[in-house]
Motif scaffolding. Sequence first.
Motif, PDB file in Angstrom:
ATOM      1  N   ILE A 140     -34.490  21.851  49.514  1.00 52.35           N
ATOM      2  CA  ILE A 140     -34.018  22.220  50.838  1.00 52.35           C
ATOM      3  C   ILE A 140     -35.003  23.217  51.433  1.00 52.35           C
ATOM      4  O   ILE A 140     -35.311  24.235  50.821  1.00 52.35           O
ATOM      5  N   GLU A 141     -35.484  22.905  52.634  1.00 57.96           N
ATOM      6  CA  GLU A 141     -36.353  23.814  53.368  1.00 57.96           C
ATOM      7  C   GLU A 141     -35.520  24.458  54.470  1.00 57.96           C
ATOM      8  O   GLU A 141     -35.012  23.766  55.351  1.00 57.96           O
ATOM      9  N   ILE A 142     -35.369  25.772  54.396  1.00 60.17           N
ATOM     10  CA  ILE A 142     -34.524  26.510  55.329  1.00 60.17           C
ATOM     11  C   ILE A 142     -35.423  27.236  56.320  1.00 60.17           C
ATOM     12  O   ILE A 142     -36.314  27.987  55.919  1.00 60.17           O
ATOM     13  N   GLU A 143     -35.184  27.007  57.608  1.00 52.82           N
ATOM     14  CA  GLU A 143     -36.051  27.530  58.657  1.00 52.82           C
ATOM     15  C   GLU A 143     -35.321  28.556  59.521  1.00 52.82           C
ATOM     16  O   GLU A 143     -34.103  28.548  59.616  1.00 52.82           O
ATOM     17  N   GLY A 144     -36.102  29.409  60.161  1.00 48.62           N
ATOM     18  CA  GLY A 144     -35.591  30.335  61.161  1.00 48.62           C
ATOM     19  C   GLY A 144     -34.746  31.457  60.590  1.00 48.62           C
ATOM     20  O   GLY A 144     -34.889  31.862  59.439  1.00 48.62           O
ATOM     21  N   SER A 145     -33.822  31.943  61.411  1.00 47.51           N
ATOM     22  CA  SER A 145     -32.997  33.089  61.018  1.00 47.51           C
ATOM     23  C   SER A 145     -32.065  32.766  59.857  1.00 47.51           C
ATOM     24  O   SER A 145     -31.632  33.672  59.139  1.00 47.51           O
ATOM     25  N   LEU A 146     -31.762  31.498  59.656  1.00 52.78           N
ATOM     26  CA  LEU A 146     -30.927  31.095  58.521  1.00 52.78           C
ATOM     27  C   LEU A 146     -31.595  31.451  57.198  1.00 52.78           C
ATOM     28  O   LEU A 146     -30.923  31.743  56.209  1.00 52.78           O
ATOM     29  N   LYS A 147     -32.915  31.476  57.185  1.00 54.60           N
ATOM     30  CA  LYS A 147     -33.676  31.824  55.979  1.00 54.60           C
ATOM     31  C   LYS A 147     -33.290  33.211  55.478  1.00 54.60           C
ATOM     32  O   LYS A 147     -32.967  33.394  54.300  1.00 54.60           O
ATOM     33  N   ASP A 148     -33.292  34.201  56.345  1.00 55.95           N
ATOM     34  CA  ASP A 148     -33.007  35.577  55.940  1.00 55.95           C
ATOM     35  C   ASP A 148     -31.568  35.734  55.445  1.00 55.95           C
ATOM     36  O   ASP A 148     -31.311  36.446  54.474  1.00 55.95           O
TER      37      ASP A 148
END
Length: 123
Positions: free
Chosen positions: A21-29
């Motif tokens: 799973i590659e998590i992008e943007g503010s969801l990453k933090d």
Amino acid sequence: MVKVYTEEELGEAIKNEEDTIEIEGSLKDKTIKIRATGNVAWAIAIGGIGIAVYAAIVAIPTGGTSGVVGIVAAPVAVGILGGAVTYTAIGVAIAAGGVGALTKLRSYKEVSRDSNTLILKRK
């Protein structure tokens, strides 16, 4: 590999047992914070999140009256994780069908991280 940008997409990826799973943007933090919470604090937070998720899932058939339970339970998790992370965790759990998804998320291995992306691999 699946790319996700929202809580709903992350919940679906976990539910579908995606290997990477590659998590992008503010969801990453927010995901990093969910995964980094210590075991004892997580055990306490997951209880409040579980009640909030249950209340949200049953709110539709009850016309929304059970949502009050979620409001009462969530502050425990908010105190541990912070508001934004708690609501992200609740969103992921609802999309995946329950809080077990959050435990699965915490068991994924971090493969890489940069300023905008987090890549997780299922163990």
